[in-house]
Enzyme design. Structure first.
Site, PDB file in Angstrom:
ATOM      1  N   ASP A  91       0.844  -1.083   0.070  1.00  0.00           N
ATOM      2  CA  ASP A  91      -0.139   0.031  -0.095  1.00  0.00           C
ATOM      3  C   ASP A  91       0.728   1.215  -0.031  1.00  0.00           C
ATOM      4  O   ASP A  91       1.651   1.611   1.014  1.00  0.00           O
ATOM      5  CB  ASP A  91      -0.928  -0.082   1.201  1.00  0.00           C
ATOM      6  CG  ASP A  91      -2.026  -1.200   1.157  1.00  0.00           C
ATOM      7  OD1 ASP A  91      -1.908  -1.756   0.486  1.00  0.00           O
ATOM      8  OD2 ASP A  91      -2.972  -0.983   2.157  1.00  0.00           O
ATOM      9  N   LYS A 153      -7.030   3.282  -2.898  1.00  0.00           N
ATOM     10  CA  LYS A 153      -7.272   3.310  -1.516  1.00  0.00           C
ATOM     11  C   LYS A 153      -7.688   4.754  -0.963  1.00  0.00           C
ATOM     12  O   LYS A 153      -6.993   5.674  -1.463  1.00  0.00           O
ATOM     13  CB  LYS A 153      -6.225   2.836  -0.827  1.00  0.00           C
ATOM     14  CG  LYS A 153      -6.422   2.584   0.682  1.00  0.00           C
ATOM     15  CD  LYS A 153      -5.233   1.865   1.339  1.00  0.00           C
ATOM     16  CE  LYS A 153      -5.177   1.769   2.998  1.00  0.00           C
ATOM     17  NZ  LYS A 153      -4.032   1.143   3.555  1.00  0.00           N
ATOM     18  N   LYS A 182     -10.220  -0.014  -2.268  1.00  0.00           N
ATOM     19  CA  LYS A 182     -10.062  -0.435  -0.600  1.00  0.00           C
ATOM     20  C   LYS A 182     -10.385   1.074   0.151  1.00  0.00           C
ATOM     21  O   LYS A 182      -9.689   2.245   0.015  1.00  0.00           O
ATOM     22  CB  LYS A 182      -8.689  -0.640  -0.208  1.00  0.00           C
ATOM     23  CG  LYS A 182      -8.362  -0.854   1.014  1.00  0.00           C
ATOM     24  CD  LYS A 182      -6.935  -1.214   1.317  1.00  0.00           C
ATOM     25  CE  LYS A 182      -6.800  -1.496   2.626  1.00  0.00           C
ATOM     26  NZ  LYS A 182      -5.429  -1.871   3.144  1.00  0.00           N
TER      27      LYS A 182
END
Length: 223
Positions: A91, A153, A182
């Site tokens: 991430d 995300k 996400k």
């Protein structure tokens, strides 16, 4: 929606700066027991964690975290190092200074470079929605799509706010085919988790869902 199906979307997360190995072990044990998508932990614990789970759980970690303004070269090194140590998913945080300067080409190129190092490992791009205008978020949906990343995300969980229903709705509308969403930060109930999924999120970054399932829900300002 059944609880087990919600849990399958969860990146069970502990990114506190003071996280100890026993706390990380608990995260890993719970993630394996409840069959979450992954455990998301600090990079310094990745090697030990990968050895501990021995292939029974995907290990996720973060790079350029949480502010995103380290250089691209530094993020590329972090990515390579994390994968070498056993990370399955990365991430990354984008550089918001580039966004605020309108330099979306630089943002896209950075993501491309990191995705190249990830190869077949999953890359999620944190855009920190609480710091963006709607127009910037829409533009970043295109940037992430073109870059070849696997996920966009919402949040680090370390800024002024986490995921919102509105931001996930925007992402679902404007992100390209093949890019997943996400939602992370502030997801504190099964009802909220189910709503985020219904709106288009296929991953949830949270530390609280398992606590709720275990009847250990606590009020906290953390991730």
């Amino acid at each position: 929606m059944e609880v087990k199906d919600i849990l399958k979307t969860v990146d069970h997360t502990l990114l506190a700066t003071t996280a100890t190995w026993p706390e990380i072990q608990t995260i890993l044990d719970d993630a394996m027991a409840y069959e979450t998508a992954s455990a998301c932990i600090p990079a310094s614990y990745v090697k030990k964690a990968a050895e501990y789970v021995s292939g029974k759980l995907a290990i996720c970690t973060v790079i350029g975290f949480p502010n995103g303004y380290s250089t691209t070269a530094a993020k590329v090194f972090e990515c390579e190092d994390a994968i070498q140590n056993g990370a399955d998913e990365i991430d990354m945080v984008i550089n918001l200074t580039d966004v605020k300067n309108g330099d979306f080409d630089t943002v896209e190129e950075e993501i491309r470079q990191i995705k190249a190092k990830c190869q077949d490992h999953i890359l999620k791009v944190i855009v920190e929605t609480c710091q963006l205008t709607k127009e910037e978020l829409i533009e970043l949906c295109g940037v992430v799509t073109r870059s070849g990343a696997d996920f966009i995300k919402t949040s680090t969980g370390f800024s002024t706010a986490g995921a919102t229903f509105e931001d996930v709705e925007v992402m679902a509308k404007y992100v390209g085919e093949g890019v997943k969403i996400k939602a992370a930060g502030g997801i504190s109930s099964l009802e909220d988790a189910e709503t985020f999924i219904a709106l288009g999120a296929s991953r949830l970054g949270t530390s609280r869902i398992i606590k709720i399932v275990k009847n250990e829900a606590i009020k906290t300002d953390s991730y």
